[in-house]
Motif scaffolding. Structure first.
Motif, PDB file in Angstrom:
ATOM      1  N   UNK A   1       0.826  -1.210   0.000  1.00  0.00           N
ATOM      2  CA  UNK A   1       0.000   0.000   0.000  1.00  0.00           C
ATOM      3  C   UNK A   1       0.862   1.263   0.000  1.00  0.00           C
ATOM      4  N   UNK A   2       1.941   1.244   0.792  1.00  0.00           N
ATOM      5  CA  UNK A   2       2.857   2.399   0.830  1.00  0.00           C
ATOM      6  C   UNK A   2       3.416   2.670  -0.564  1.00  0.00           C
TER       7      UNK A   2
ATOM      8  N   UNK B   1       7.587   8.689  -7.205  1.00  0.00           N
ATOM      9  CA  UNK B   1       7.812   8.263  -5.814  1.00  0.00           C
ATOM     10  C   UNK B   1       7.631   6.753  -5.654  1.00  0.00           C
ATOM     11  N   UNK B   2       6.637   6.208  -6.361  1.00  0.00           N
ATOM     12  CA  UNK B   2       6.406   4.757  -6.318  1.00  0.00           C
ATOM     13  C   UNK B   2       7.620   4.010  -6.861  1.00  0.00           C
ATOM     14  N   UNK B   3       8.172   4.519  -7.963  1.00  0.00           N
ATOM     15  CA  UNK B   3       9.348   3.873  -8.579  1.00  0.00           C
ATOM     16  C   UNK B   3      10.543   3.910  -7.623  1.00  0.00           C
ATOM     17  N   UNK B   4      10.742   5.067  -6.943  1.00  0.00           N
ATOM     18  CA  UNK B   4      11.866   5.182  -5.996  1.00  0.00           C
ATOM     19  C   UNK B   4      11.716   4.207  -4.833  1.00  0.00           C
TER      20      UNK B   4
ATOM     21  N   UNK C   1       1.440   6.680  -3.679  1.00  0.00           N
ATOM     22  CA  UNK C   1       1.812   7.851  -4.481  1.00  0.00           C
ATOM     23  C   UNK C   1       1.324   7.733  -5.933  1.00  0.00           C
ATOM     24  N   UNK C   2       1.420   6.523  -6.524  1.00  0.00           N
ATOM     25  CA  UNK C   2       0.995   6.324  -7.921  1.00  0.00           C
ATOM     26  C   UNK C   2      -0.505   6.567  -8.069  1.00  0.00           C
TER      27      UNK C   2
END
Length: 495
Positions: free
Chosen positions: A455-456, A468-471, A460-461
């Motif tokens: 979920x975290x 942010x999700x990719x990072x 962001x996505x």
């Protein structure tokens, strides 16, 4: 020699205080109330029941079984599953603590400023040609050097500091408890935030009305319980460890779980959400000081004191909060500056590390601690002197470790199944006597942390911030690749 060893061993109370300062974050209670009001309490209870307490019991069993092992969580996973599995998990976990230290080096001055001035004035600090960001960076470097000097002197020094820090946090909780009850009695049982059944289900915060935001709060609650595995490296330094360590972990886990729930309830006794927390100036960073300042003001008002005196009491309680949180962070920093590193170095073969990095002196990996100190100092200076690009880089680093810090919980919980099924491992302390129940709880903890992390990562996505999700995904991937490369290099050289 024997006497010396005895005096430096951890007994039950210092162990509990060490666990307490590593896990219990006082600020988590005002933050939880700020995000969810009383409805934070059920989520904290759910997180404690589904994650924290079963996970703490697993750590107790591991700790008792491997009481003579010096490598903490690395040794537990290596003996249960295998060295590669253990190394990847421990390395990822360790890397996230390095970023935590960088973060705290710069932010620990906020509670200190509150202690001295009654509010956060770090934004106004400057010295000569240094602006506030650069000055905080220089202070951060001096801080990590100071921590390393003291921590490398051995456990006795750390024990004293964490005991002071644990006592300071305990006092802060007592101030919250007594202050809240005093306000309740003086106001003849009238509570600031009404206690209704609906209040335990719905948040007063307009940002926390959707299902997605409520689930994101469960993630916050699970993360509030994180860090207990950092004390895994203390088993070999605990007196009568197969009894004292499980007892310490169990007592600390129950006290922390109950403490969080009671604390959130207490905040509502003297804080009306709409009156105190709805303003735009209140945020996650300062809400603890706002709430404690309000406690002092409400105590003064309830006792019929003048407005000026009530305001003054509020300022002094905010100062005390700043001092206590500064001491708590200091205590946690001392434990975390050596414990994760000690577990990584002591658990793994000495030849895995270059030069004298793998050497242990006085029970501490001193050379490795100084290398760690240099790495943290360099990142702190890069971030504070590198302008906006460096700030953005650090923001990405924090995102990378958000998930990397908790994935090892899944590794530790999953390894517990193999640990229980391996009858050749002597288990002097068992809470889970039935292997099937142990396996079910192991899967439960792994799934709960996995769900929280999933979920975290996607949140962001979902809100349109795919970068942010990719990072967040990149963090565990990068740390795992680095760990596998280090491990494979060692394995090739030492077939």
């Amino acid at each position: 020699m024997n006497n010396e060893q005895k005096t430096s061993k951890l007994t039950l109370i210092p162990l509990i205080l060490m666990i307490f300062t590593s896990v219990f974050g006082f600020a988590n209670m005002p933050r939880a109330f700020f995000l969810m009001g009383y409805s934070a309490i059920p989520w904290y209870l759910i997180s404690a029941i589904l994650f924290f307490i079963p996970y703490a019991f697993m750590l107790s069993e591991y700790g008792a079984a491997f009481k003579d092992e010096k490598g903490g969580i690395y040794s537990w996973m290596e003996k249960s599953v295998g060295p590669k599995y253990a190394f990847v998990a421990t390395f990822m976990w360790y890397a996230s603590y390095v970023v935590w230290m960088v973060n705290i080096c710069s932010s620990i001055w906020v509670p200190l400023s509150n202690a001295i001035f009654g509010s956060d004035k770090t934004g106004e600090w400057a010295f000569g040609f240094l602006n506030s960001t650069q000055l905080l960076g220089v202070l951060g470097v001096l801080w990590i050097i100071f921590i390393t000097v003291v921590a490398s002197k051995g456990l006795d020094k750390i024990k004293k500091i964490t005991s002071v820090a644990g006592t300071a946090v305990s006092l802060l909780n007592i101030v919250l408890l007594i202050g809240a009850i005093a306000v309740l009695i003086a106001n003849k049982g009238q509570v600031a935030e009404p206690i209704t059944l609906n209040a335990f289900v719905n948040s007063p915060n307009p940002s926390y009305q959707s299902l997605i935001s409520v689930i994101s709060f469960m993630v916050f609650a699970i993360f509030a319980f994180g860090g207990i595995e950092a004390v895994g490296g203390l088993v070999d330094q605990t007196e009568n460890s197969e009894k004292t360590f499980p007892r310490g972990v169990t007592i600390a886990a129950i006290v922390i779980s109950v403490g969080y729930c009671v604390g959130i309830l207490m905040v509502g006794l003297f804080t009306n959400w709409n009156d105190i927390l709805a303003g735009k100036s209140v945020n996650m960073a300062n809400v603890a000081y706002v709430v404690m300042n309000n406690l002092g003001y409400q105590v003064g008002t309830a006792l019929g004191l003048s407005q000026a005196v009530a305001v003054s009491i509020g300022t002094w309680i905010a100062r005390f909060t700043g001092l206590s949180m500064f001491l708590a962070l200091t205590g946690a920093f001392f434990t975390l500056a050596y414990s994760p590193l000690k577990q990584l170095i002591e658990g793994t073969p000495k030849k895995m590390w270059p030069g004298k990095m793998g050497e242990i002196e006085d029970g501490m990996p001193k050379n490795a601690m100084w290398i760690q100190c240099i790495v943290v100092a360099v990142i702190v200076l890069l971030v504070s002197f590198g302008g906006e690009d460096a700030q953005a880089f650090f923001g990405k680093l924090v995102l990378m470790t958000n998930v990397a810090m908790t994935i090892p919980y899944m590794f530790i919980a999953a390894a517990f199944i193999k640990f229980k099924n391996n009858d050749s491992i002597a288990k002097p302390f068992e809470i889970y006597k039935n292997k099937k129940i142990a396996a079910a709880l192991s899967i439960l903890v792994t799934v709960v942390v996995g769900f929280a992390n999933f979920f975290t990562i996607i949140e962001p996505a979902v809100n349109g911030n795919i970068a942010n999700t990719i990072w967040m995904i990149a963090g565990p991937v990068v740390f795992s690749i680095v760990a596998i490369v280090i491990f494979n290099n060692y394995a090739k050289k030492n077939k």
